[in-house]
Design a protein around this motif. Structure first.
Motif, PDB file in Angstrom:
ATOM      1  N   PHE A  22      34.187  43.326 -49.672  1.00 17.36           N
ATOM      2  CA  PHE A  22      34.503  41.898 -49.746  1.00 17.36           C
ATOM      3  C   PHE A  22      33.474  41.094 -48.941  1.00 17.36           C
ATOM      4  N   LEU A  23      33.155  39.911 -49.418  1.00 18.06           N
ATOM      5  CA  LEU A  23      32.227  39.020 -48.729  1.00 18.06           C
ATOM      6  C   LEU A  23      32.960  37.739 -48.336  1.00 18.06           C
ATOM      7  N   LEU A  24      32.818  37.328 -47.082  1.00 19.35           N
ATOM      8  CA  LEU A  24      33.429  36.083 -46.615  1.00 19.35           C
ATOM      9  C   LEU A  24      32.574  34.901 -47.032  1.00 19.35           C
ATOM     10  N   HIS A  25      33.185  33.936 -47.668  1.00 23.98           N
ATOM     11  CA  HIS A  25      32.547  32.657 -47.974  1.00 23.98           C
ATOM     12  C   HIS A  25      33.192  31.611 -47.063  1.00 23.98           C
ATOM     13  N   ARG A  26      32.504  31.276 -46.001  1.00 22.39           N
ATOM     14  CA  ARG A  26      33.058  30.351 -45.012  1.00 22.39           C
ATOM     15  C   ARG A  26      32.810  28.910 -45.417  1.00 22.39           C
ATOM     16  N   THR A  27      33.531  28.007 -44.791  1.00 23.69           N
ATOM     17  CA  THR A  27      33.245  26.586 -44.964  1.00 23.69           C
ATOM     18  C   THR A  27      32.002  26.241 -44.145  1.00 23.69           C
TER      19      THR A  27
ATOM     20  N   ALA B 116      34.000  25.230 -39.957  1.00 20.41           N
ATOM     21  CA  ALA B 116      34.362  26.583 -39.524  1.00 20.41           C
ATOM     22  C   ALA B 116      34.579  26.640 -38.016  1.00 20.41           C
ATOM     23  N   LEU B 117      33.821  25.812 -37.265  1.00 22.22           N
ATOM     24  CA  LEU B 117      33.953  25.825 -35.804  1.00 22.22           C
ATOM     25  C   LEU B 117      35.126  24.978 -35.319  1.00 22.22           C
ATOM     26  N   ALA B 118      35.735  24.201 -36.213  1.00 20.75           N
ATOM     27  CA  ALA B 118      36.868  23.354 -35.831  1.00 20.75           C
ATOM     28  C   ALA B 118      38.178  24.109 -35.976  1.00 20.75           C
ATOM     29  N   ILE B 119      38.151  25.393 -35.741  1.00 20.20           N
ATOM     30  CA  ILE B 119      39.329  26.251 -35.834  1.00 20.20           C
ATOM     31  C   ILE B 119      39.483  26.993 -34.521  1.00 20.20           C
ATOM     32  N   PHE B 120      40.684  27.021 -33.991  1.00 17.79           N
ATOM     33  CA  PHE B 120      40.956  27.796 -32.779  1.00 17.79           C
ATOM     34  C   PHE B 120      42.075  28.790 -33.081  1.00 17.79           C
TER      35      PHE B 120
ATOM     36  N   PRO C  72      38.349  30.847 -32.335  1.00 16.96           N
ATOM     37  CA  PRO C  72      37.125  30.963 -33.136  1.00 16.96           C
ATOM     38  C   PRO C  72      37.163  32.194 -34.041  1.00 16.96           C
ATOM     39  N   ARG C  73      36.385  32.140 -35.095  1.00 19.68           N
ATOM     40  CA  ARG C  73      36.303  33.240 -36.050  1.00 19.68           C
ATOM     41  C   ARG C  73      34.888  33.830 -36.002  1.00 19.68           C
ATOM     42  N   PRO C  74      34.668  34.910 -35.255  1.00 17.01           N
ATOM     43  CA  PRO C  74      33.329  35.510 -35.188  1.00 17.01           C
ATOM     44  C   PRO C  74      32.760  35.856 -36.552  1.00 17.01           C
ATOM     45  N   ALA C  75      33.632  36.219 -37.507  1.00 21.04           N
ATOM     46  CA  ALA C  75      33.145  36.587 -38.838  1.00 21.04           C
ATOM     47  C   ALA C  75      32.381  35.448 -39.502  1.00 21.04           C
ATOM     48  N   SER C  76      32.723  34.197 -39.163  1.00 19.70           N
ATOM     49  CA  SER C  76      32.043  33.056 -39.773  1.00 19.70           C
ATOM     50  C   SER C  76      30.580  32.961 -39.343  1.00 19.70           C
ATOM     51  N   LEU C  77      30.247  33.561 -38.199  1.00 14.41           N
ATOM     52  CA  LEU C  77      28.879  33.511 -37.689  1.00 14.41           C
ATOM     53  C   LEU C  77      28.009  34.608 -38.278  1.00 14.41           C
ATOM     54  N   PHE C  78      28.636  35.541 -38.989  1.00 16.48           N
ATOM     55  CA  PHE C  78      27.904  36.692 -39.512  1.00 16.48           C
ATOM     56  C   PHE C  78      27.914  36.736 -41.042  1.00 16.48           C
TER      57      PHE C  78
END
Length: 515
Positions: A216-221, A226-230, A232-238
């Motif tokens: 599966f591949l993450l398609h982030r906003t 993506a950073l306005a979520i608490f 944080p989601r490390p997966a969004s940076l990768f």
């Protein structure tokens, strides 16, 4: 979802007690340290963490709790004839009238619910009323007295209808009962310590690694969103993949099959996609046609406001449908198999009613849906008003019902008349509804009877044992399963994966429908 045994009850109560104790202890320790500053490294770390917890409560939770109490933005009011038609349609599908009234009035006794109480309830349920002051009501009556008279006549018809349904007179006046009116009642939320959000971040990261490892591949906003979520989601940076929808991230397993349809999945309230990850992976892992035909593509939408995060409020149904359509268009999907769990059935309802997305939906799988017979009080009462007694009820209450954004979603963005789904809305689709016999949220027996076409007041049980054929509207009944427990059982995951694989074979039929 845990069970109802005594050891599980003790375990869940200890977990809740420990999490709720963190913040008051942190505030106490900070206050204590003002008199005597700690000297050891361990004490200084404990003080630092206590300051973080205390500051999070005082400067994040309390202001946000106040802000989230703002009034709901109700959808446009239905026309008078539409309201009446909806009332009588619901009236015909109420198996236990006294229970219906008691639960919508928070367990009130018959004599405590009088005509004005019932009138007030339907003012909210069908007319979006309930937030006006007395002065506003008087002013509106003076400005348009004829409209006020018509409204009173309409409400009288509803109250008379309830009286007929009960088979007894409803006393005049107003009783002490208070009705459950989700969108105008207080948003009932409880504080979560920072420690809890770190646990959520860990689970989210583990799930991301597991999904990525399995294709599966993450398609982030976009990064700002993506950073306005608490937490944080490390997966969004990768990930380099960006969602074409501005407010919806999703996981995508590429569609390589030439003969089958892809799958669109909408999750329910909980800790994101973690409870579904094994099932989603198993759809292709257990597929005998993968080697010859390729893999079935899967899009798993992420709804952050119902995933135990602190983020923006959930988008309107129109916005969600528009953004889901953008995602489908990006991947070139003209037809998909739709699957959803629990709250995801709400989103599915709107996708089925929106013209742009409805045309792209083929067969449908509902697991523990909350939208069928939504006029019954079970979903609203069990999720938001019930006082928990058993282990699973305490788990639901603390970890789901009173989560900040979940509570706000249900209290300010959940409109029953907009979210209810009828069998009429499923015409032209093969549909499977998976129900658990021990569901602590949904009256699964009533829903099952409705789907099967049985009398809701009958003792008919034959529909529970029908063999699944993949045609029309069908039920899969799990006698001992609680809400979401089907995903915890290997047999359940395999059965539901089989249903989706069979539905995915309908590509040729879908193409015939287009022309």
């Amino acid at each position: 979802m845990i069970g109802t045994s005594i050891p599980q009850y003790i375990f869940i109560r200890i977990c809740i007690f420990a999490l709720r104790l963190i913040t008051p202890l942190s505030i106490f320790y900070v206050s204590f340290s003002l008199a005597e500053y700690p000297t050891s490294a361990g004490e200084r770390f404990l003080l630092t963490w206590s300051i973080i917890e205390a500051a999070f409560y005082l400067f994040v939770y309390i202001p946000r709790k106040r802000a989230l109490q703002a009034s709901a933005q109700h959808p446009p009011l239905l026309e008078k004839e539409e309201r009446k038609a909806l009332f009588w349609k619901c009236w015909d599908k109420i198996p236990h009238p006294e229970y219906y009234i008691s639960r919508w009035f928070l367990g009130a006794r018959p004599g405590e619910v009088r005509r004005d109480n019932v009138k007030e309830f339907y003012e909210w349920a069908l007319m979006n009323r309930g937030t006006e002051s007395e002065d506003e009501l008087v002013r509106r009556a003076q400005e348009d007295p004829e409209a006020k008279i018509e409204e009173e006549e309409e409400l009288k018809e509803y109250v008379d209808g309830v009286e007929t349904m009960l088979g007894r007179p409803i006393p005049p006046g107003r009783g002490p009962a208070k009705s459950l009116r989700l969108t105008i009642d207080e948003v009932n939320m409880r504080h979560r310590p920072v420690v809890w959000y770190l646990i959520v971040m860990f689970v989210d990261t583990f799930t991301a690694v597991y999904l990525r490892y399995n294709g599966f591949l993450l398609h982030r906003t976009h990064l700002r969103s993506a950073l306005a979520i608490f937490p944080p989601r490390p997966a969004s940076l990768f990930t380099r993949q960006i969602s074409s929808a501005p407010d919806l991230s999703y996981w995508y397993r590429p569609h390589t099959s030439k003969t089958r349809l892809p799958i669109l999945f909408i999750h329910g309230i909980g800790i994101g996609l973690m409870p579904y990850s094994q099932w989603l992976i198993g759809i292709n892992k257990q597929d005998p046609l993968t080697a010859t035909d390729g893999e079935i593509g899967i899009i798993a939408i992420e709804l952050m406001p119902i995933s135990f995060r602190i983020t923006g409020v959930i988008k309107s149904p129109d916005d969600i449908c528009r953004q889901v359509n953008m995602i489908l268009e990006r991947h070139g999907f003209d037809k998909v198999v739709l699957a959803s769990h629990s709250y995801g059935s709400v989103v599915s309802t709107h996708l089925l009613k929106d013209p742009a997305t409805a045309a792209k939906i083929g067969p449908v799988l509902f697991v523990d849906p909350v939208t069928f017979l939504l006029h019954l009080p079970d979903v609203a009462y069990n999720f938001t008003a019930r006082r928990p007694r058993y282990a699973n009820e305490h788990q639901l209450w603390y970890f789901a019902s009173t989560d900040m954004m979940v509570a706000h979603t249900l209290a300010r963005n959940f409109f029953w008349s907009q979210n209810i789904l009828w069998k009429d809305d499923l015409r032209g689709h093969d549909v499977t509804v998976s129900l658990g016999g021990s569901d602590l949220i949904v009256d699964s027996t009533a829903v099952g009877k409705y789907i099967a076409g049985a009398d809701l007041k009958s003792e008919d049980r034959a529909w529970k044992d029908l063999e699944w054929k993949g045609e029309g509207i069908e039920i899969i009944w799990w006698p001992t399963a609680d809400h979401a427990q089907v995903f915890e059982r290997k047999e359940g995951r395999m059965k539901l994966a089989h249903v989706l694989r069979e539905y995915a074979k309908r590509k040729e039929q879908a193409e015939d429908d287009w022309f």
